[in-house]
Structure formats: structure tokens, C-alpha cells
Motif scaffolding. Structure first.
Motif, PDB file in Angstrom:
ATOM      1  N   PHE A  60      27.334  42.780  38.707  1.00 59.70           N
ATOM      2  CA  PHE A  60      26.659  41.619  38.127  1.00 59.70           C
ATOM      3  C   PHE A  60      26.757  40.461  39.111  1.00 59.70           C
ATOM      4  CE2 PHE A  60      28.524  44.163  34.740  1.00 59.70           C
ATOM      5  CZ  PHE A  60      27.464  44.351  33.866  1.00 59.70           C
ATOM      6  N   GLY A  61      25.601  39.970  39.554  1.00 62.33           N
ATOM      7  CA  GLY A  61      25.586  38.835  40.466  1.00 62.33           C
ATOM      8  C   GLY A  61      26.073  37.564  39.799  1.00 62.33           C
ATOM      9  N   THR A  62      26.183  36.497  40.571  1.00 58.08           N
ATOM     10  CA  THR A  62      26.697  35.224  40.048  1.00 58.08           C
ATOM     11  C   THR A  62      25.820  34.693  38.919  1.00 58.08           C
ATOM     12  OG1 THR A  62      27.603  34.700  42.223  1.00 58.08           O
ATOM     13  CG2 THR A  62      27.344  32.882  40.673  1.00 58.08           C
ATOM     14  N   HIS A  63      26.458  34.356  37.792  1.00 54.67           N
ATOM     15  CA  HIS A  63      25.739  33.880  36.618  1.00 54.67           C
ATOM     16  C   HIS A  63      26.657  32.930  35.836  1.00 54.67           C
ATOM     17  CE1 HIS A  63      27.918  37.540  35.461  1.00 54.67           C
ATOM     18  NE2 HIS A  63      28.007  37.022  34.251  1.00 54.67           N
ATOM     19  N   PRO A  64      26.080  32.051  35.013  1.00 46.40           N
ATOM     20  CA  PRO A  64      26.884  31.034  34.318  1.00 46.40           C
ATOM     21  C   PRO A  64      27.357  31.473  32.931  1.00 46.40           C
ATOM     22  CG  PRO A  64      24.567  30.532  34.059  1.00 46.40           C
ATOM     23  CD  PRO A  64      24.638  31.777  34.903  1.00 46.40           C
ATOM     24  N   HIS A  65      28.442  30.852  32.475  1.00 39.77           N
ATOM     25  CA  HIS A  65      28.938  30.999  31.101  1.00 39.77           C
ATOM     26  C   HIS A  65      29.514  29.653  30.664  1.00 39.77           C
ATOM     27  CE1 HIS A  65      28.590  35.329  30.496  1.00 39.77           C
ATOM     28  NE2 HIS A  65      29.141  35.536  31.681  1.00 39.77           N
ATOM     29  N   SER A  66      29.464  29.396  29.384  1.00 38.62           N
ATOM     30  CA  SER A  66      30.150  28.230  28.824  1.00 38.62           C
ATOM     31  C   SER A  66      30.439  28.482  27.348  1.00 38.62           C
ATOM     32  CB  SER A  66      29.302  26.955  28.977  1.00 38.62           C
ATOM     33  OG  SER A  66      28.086  27.075  28.258  1.00 38.62           O
ATOM     34  N   GLU A  67      31.465  27.795  26.854  1.00 38.14           N
ATOM     35  CA  GLU A  67      31.838  27.801  25.438  1.00 38.14           C
ATOM     36  C   GLU A  67      32.146  29.191  24.882  1.00 38.14           C
ATOM     37  OE1 GLU A  67      32.667  25.152  24.165  1.00 38.14           O
ATOM     38  OE2 GLU A  67      31.616  23.611  25.297  1.00 38.14           O
ATOM     39  N   TYR A  68      32.689  30.073  25.723  1.00 31.10           N
ATOM     40  CA  TYR A  68      33.166  31.371  25.261  1.00 31.10           C
ATOM     41  C   TYR A  68      34.479  31.722  25.951  1.00 31.10           C
ATOM     42  CZ  TYR A  68      29.117  32.888  22.539  1.00 31.10           C
ATOM     43  OH  TYR A  68      28.149  33.002  21.565  1.00 31.10           O
ATOM     44  N   GLU A  69      35.303  32.500  25.263  1.00 28.87           N
ATOM     45  CA  GLU A  69      36.445  33.166  25.856  1.00 28.87           C
ATOM     46  C   GLU A  69      35.967  34.578  26.199  1.00 28.87           C
ATOM     47  OE1 GLU A  69      40.025  30.905  24.795  1.00 28.87           O
ATOM     48  OE2 GLU A  69      38.274  30.347  25.982  1.00 28.87           O
ATOM     49  N   ILE A  70      36.014  34.946  27.478  1.00 23.75           N
ATOM     50  CA  ILE A  70      35.424  36.206  27.939  1.00 23.75           C
ATOM     51  C   ILE A  70      36.499  37.014  28.645  1.00 23.75           C
ATOM     52  CG2 ILE A  70      33.662  37.228  29.431  1.00 23.75           C
ATOM     53  CD1 ILE A  70      32.059  34.605  29.064  1.00 23.75           C
ATOM     54  N   PHE A  71      36.666  38.264  28.218  1.00 22.65           N
ATOM     55  CA  PHE A  71      37.699  39.073  28.858  1.00 22.65           C
ATOM     56  C   PHE A  71      37.266  40.528  28.973  1.00 22.65           C
ATOM     57  CE2 PHE A  71      38.650  38.002  24.500  1.00 22.65           C
ATOM     58  CZ  PHE A  71      39.015  39.176  23.857  1.00 22.65           C
ATOM     59  N   SER A  72      37.835  41.192  29.972  1.00 27.24           N
ATOM     60  CA  SER A  72      37.506  42.589  30.262  1.00 27.24           C
ATOM     61  C   SER A  72      38.770  43.430  30.257  1.00 27.24           C
ATOM     62  CB  SER A  72      36.815  42.713  31.625  1.00 27.24           C
ATOM     63  OG  SER A  72      35.569  42.047  31.624  1.00 27.24           O
ATOM     64  N   TYR A  73      38.695  44.564  29.567  1.00 26.80           N
ATOM     65  CA  TYR A  73      39.767  45.550  29.505  1.00 26.80           C
ATOM     66  C   TYR A  73      39.343  46.703  30.409  1.00 26.80           C
ATOM     67  CZ  TYR A  73      42.896  49.070  27.379  1.00 26.80           C
ATOM     68  OH  TYR A  73      43.840  50.048  27.149  1.00 26.80           O
ATOM     69  N   MET A  85      35.770  28.626  40.132  1.00 26.19           N
ATOM     70  CA  MET A  85      37.071  27.955  40.165  1.00 26.19           C
ATOM     71  C   MET A  85      37.871  28.354  41.397  1.00 26.19           C
ATOM     72  SD  MET A  85      38.195  28.185  36.127  1.00 26.19           S
ATOM     73  CE  MET A  85      37.661  29.886  35.908  1.00 26.19           C
ATOM     74  N   GLY A  86      37.298  29.256  42.214  1.00 29.69           N
ATOM     75  CA  GLY A  86      37.970  29.689  43.435  1.00 29.69           C
ATOM     76  C   GLY A  86      38.768  30.966  43.297  1.00 29.69           C
ATOM     77  N   ASN A  87      38.700  31.605  42.142  1.00 31.66           N
ATOM     78  CA  ASN A  87      39.426  32.857  41.940  1.00 31.66           C
ATOM     79  C   ASN A  87      38.656  34.036  42.522  1.00 31.66           C
ATOM     80  OD1 ASN A  87      41.619  31.798  40.120  1.00 31.66           O
ATOM     81  ND2 ASN A  87      39.838  31.263  38.880  1.00 31.66           N
ATOM     82  N   LYS A  88      39.379  34.942  43.160  1.00 30.52           N
ATOM     83  CA  LYS A  88      38.784  36.172  43.680  1.00 30.52           C
ATOM     84  C   LYS A  88      39.872  37.238  43.705  1.00 30.52           C
ATOM     85  CE  LYS A  88      36.535  38.319  47.681  1.00 30.52           C
ATOM     86  NZ  LYS A  88      36.052  38.124  49.082  1.00 30.52           N
ATOM     87  N   GLU A  89      39.651  38.312  42.953  1.00 29.76           N
ATOM     88  CA  GLU A  89      40.619  39.403  42.953  1.00 29.76           C
ATOM     89  C   GLU A  89      39.969  40.684  42.452  1.00 29.76           C
ATOM     90  OE1 GLU A  89      43.941  39.261  40.255  1.00 29.76           O
ATOM     91  OE2 GLU A  89      42.863  37.941  38.874  1.00 29.76           O
ATOM     92  N   ILE A  90      40.620  41.798  42.733  1.00 25.92           N
ATOM     93  CA  ILE A  90      40.179  43.101  42.261  1.00 25.92           C
ATOM     94  C   ILE A  90      41.162  43.559  41.195  1.00 25.92           C
ATOM     95  CG2 ILE A  90      39.756  45.513  42.873  1.00 25.92           C
ATOM     96  CD1 ILE A  90      39.000  44.536  45.686  1.00 25.92           C
ATOM     97  N   ILE A  91      40.654  43.899  40.030  1.00 30.28           N
ATOM     98  CA  ILE A  91      41.509  44.339  38.935  1.00 30.28           C
ATOM     99  C   ILE A  91      41.309  45.829  38.676  1.00 30.28           C
ATOM    100  CG2 ILE A  91      41.740  42.093  37.843  1.00 30.28           C
ATOM    101  CD1 ILE A  91      39.480  42.801  35.992  1.00 30.28           C
ATOM    102  N   HIS A  92      42.352  46.464  38.107  1.00 34.10           N
ATOM    103  CA  HIS A  92      42.399  47.907  37.972  1.00 34.10           C
ATOM    104  C   HIS A  92      42.761  48.301  36.543  1.00 34.10           C
ATOM    105  CE1 HIS A  92      43.452  46.691  42.097  1.00 34.10           C
ATOM    106  NE2 HIS A  92      42.784  47.772  42.485  1.00 34.10           N
ATOM    107  N   ARG A  93      42.852  49.624  36.328  1.00 32.77           N
ATOM    108  CA  ARG A  93      43.237  50.122  35.015  1.00 32.77           C
ATOM    109  C   ARG A  93      44.545  49.467  34.556  1.00 32.77           C
ATOM    110  NH1 ARG A  93      42.882  53.305  30.884  1.00 32.77           N
ATOM    111  NH2 ARG A  93      44.766  54.233  29.989  1.00 32.77           N
ATOM    112  N   GLY A  94      44.569  49.130  33.284  1.00 36.50           N
ATOM    113  CA  GLY A  94      45.758  48.508  32.712  1.00 36.50           C
ATOM    114  C   GLY A  94      45.721  46.996  32.746  1.00 36.50           C
ATOM    115  N   GLU A  95      44.792  46.441  33.487  1.00 32.54           N
ATOM    116  CA  GLU A  95      44.708  44.980  33.591  1.00 32.54           C
ATOM    117  C   GLU A  95      43.658  44.422  32.633  1.00 32.54           C
ATOM    118  OE1 GLU A  95      45.612  43.127  37.653  1.00 32.54           O
ATOM    119  OE2 GLU A  95      44.615  45.003  38.175  1.00 32.54           O
ATOM    120  N   VAL A  96      43.929  43.225  32.166  1.00 30.95           N
ATOM    121  CA  VAL A  96      42.956  42.452  31.399  1.00 30.95           C
ATOM    122  C   VAL A  96      42.666  41.182  32.185  1.00 30.95           C
ATOM    123  CG1 VAL A  96      42.535  41.142  29.288  1.00 30.95           C
ATOM    124  CG2 VAL A  96      43.701  43.346  29.166  1.00 30.95           C
TER     125      VAL A  96
END
Length: 254
Positions: A60-73, A85-96
Motif C-alpha cells: 500500500f503506497g503512502t496514504h492518509p488517515h485521521s481520527e482512527y486507532e489502526i493496528f495490524s496483527y 512521524m518518521g517511523n520506519k521498521e519491518i514487523i514480523h509474526r507475533g508483532e502488533v
């Protein structure tokens, strides 16, 4: 099943489905081009639950969000997150991976792996406060911490114990991996719940995990269920009746 709990299954094959080649997605509620008037307002503070699989080197390319709590399992594979916000990381199984979009952020989600698909569940929750300051966090839990028990991953900021991710909403999210013939119980502290059985074996439902919830409702991989409690402290049982491990998410919410 206790008379104080009503369970309404949300079958996997009845969810919205989008196959874009690089993205295969199932939608529990109306999302993007999928619309169903029966499932267009979410459930309590839950608004979106998409079970996504993304092809290697796409996303998913760069896109905006507001007024939501968004999380990925993250179920399998790895997902790269980048945001304004300057965050950049790769997340793996077991991470939220958790973003409080608040007044507004932009982010991208990309599968940087060259050979493996990434499988994750993305959830949107409507916060009980507006104009929050955007924030981002990730935490990791092992499979062992989820084995045959409910592992609390996300909790209301007003009751969060520091070991979990805090959310600005009346919601608690648990994850569990139940072995065959094992069962667990949950006592709801709110009046609503939702359970989702992860599609670990892909589209082969016949050979996938099965759980029994309450006394007589059977869920197969990809299925979910709405839970309505007439009383607080209602007890809810989950049993793995299949021959393989069953991984699921359980929400206790308003």
C-alpha cells in the motif's frame, strides 16, 4: 450457552472479498468497493477488520488517515511500515503495529520480502476522543505466550497495565493459539464481543482449524462471530475441536 449471551456468526465466505492479484483481502465490514448495508457501521467501536495477504515486493503506497486507532496483527511474513512521524521498521509474526492517527498522519505498508507473502489482520477502531496527538508503537508476543490461554495485547488506556498497547477506546483485544481438544473461558467486562478465527491454512477450510464457541456454534477458519451480552461478567467458552492448532483474536468492547 448462557442465556445472557447471543452469538451471531459472520461466515468467511460471506465477507467482502477483493482479489487485486498483488492483494487478496477479506472484509468483515463494508470497505473500499465492498458494501453491504447489514455491515456498514461496524460493531461497537470496531469499524474495520480486513484479513489481508500481500504479494512480495508490493504493498500500500503512502496514504492518509485521521481520527482512527489502526493496528495490524502479523500472522505470517513481514511488513514494512513508514509514516510521516518518521517511523520506519519491518514487523514480523507475533508483532502488533499500532498507529493512533489522531489529527492526521500519512503512512505506507509494504511487503519487502522477495519471495514470501505477508498475511496480516488490519483493524480500525473509533477512538472515544477526537483530535488526539498522532503516535506509533509496536510490541511483540511469542506463540508460547498465547498457547492455550488468552494473551492480552491491547487494552483501554484507562486500564492498560504497561505490558499491553494502550488504545483510546473501550476495547480489549486478546490473541490465543489453542491446541486440539483444549478449551478456555473468558468473562466479558463489557456488553459486546467479537471473535475471529484466523485463516492459517489459506482457503482450504475443510482441513483448517475449527472451534466451538458457547455450547453449539462452530466456527471455521476465516469465520467470526458477534457476541452480545445481556449482563456484565458473562462467561464465554472457546474449544478447539479440530486436529490442528487454532489461532484467533477475541475482542471485549463497547
Amino acid at each position: 450457552m448462557s442465556s445472557t449471551i447471543k452469538i451471531t456468526p459472520r461466515r468467511s465466505q460471506e465477507r467482502g472479498h477483493a482479489d487485486h492479484g498483488w492483494l487478496k483481502s477479506f472484509h468483515t465490514w463494508s470497505f473500499a468497493s465492498y458494501y453491504d448495508s447489514r455491515f456498514d457501521k461496524g460493531f461497537g467501536c470496531l469499524r474495520v477488520m480486513n484479513e489481508d495477504r500481500v504479494q512480495p515486493t508490493t504493498g500500500f503506497g503512502t496514504h492518509p488517515h485521521s481520527e482512527y486507532e489502526i493496528f495490524s496483527y502479523i500472522v505470517d511474513g513481514e511488513l514494512q511500515h513508514k509514516d510521516s512521524m518518521g517511523n520506519k521498521e519491518i514487523i514480523h509474526r507475533g508483532e502488533v503495529q499500532f498507529t493512533s492517527a489522531g489529527t492526521g498522519i500519512q503512512h505506507s505498508e509494504y511487503n519487502v520480502n522477495k519471495s514470501l507473502w505477508v498475511h496480516f489482520i488490519q483493524i480500525w477502531v473509533k477512538p472515544n476522543q477526537s483530535k488526539l496527538k498522532p503516535s506509533y508503537t509496536t510490541k511483540q508476543w511469542s506463540d508460547e505466550e498465547k498457547l492455550n490461554q488468552l494473551c492480552l495485547l491491547i487494552d483501554d488506556v484507562n486500564s492498560c497495565n504497561g505490558k499491553t498497547i494502550a488504545i483510546h477506546a473501550p476495547l480489549s483485544m486478546f490473541a490465543s493459539i489453542l491446541q486440539p481438544n483444549k478449551s478456555i473461558k473468558h468473562v466479558f467486562k463489557r456488553t459486546k464481543g467479537y471473535i475471529h478465527l484466523v485463516m492459517r491454512t489459506g482457503y482450504d477450510v475443510k482441513n483448517g482449524a475449527e472451534i466451538r464457541i458457547g455450547q453449539n456454534v462452530i466456527l471455521y477458519e476465516g469465520d467470526g462471530a458477534f457476541i452480545n451480552c445481556d449482563e456484565l461478567n458473562s462467561e464465554f467458552s472457546i474449544e478447539n475441536i479440530s486436529a490442528i492448532n487454532a489461532e484467533f483474536l477475541l475482542f471485549d468492547l463497547e
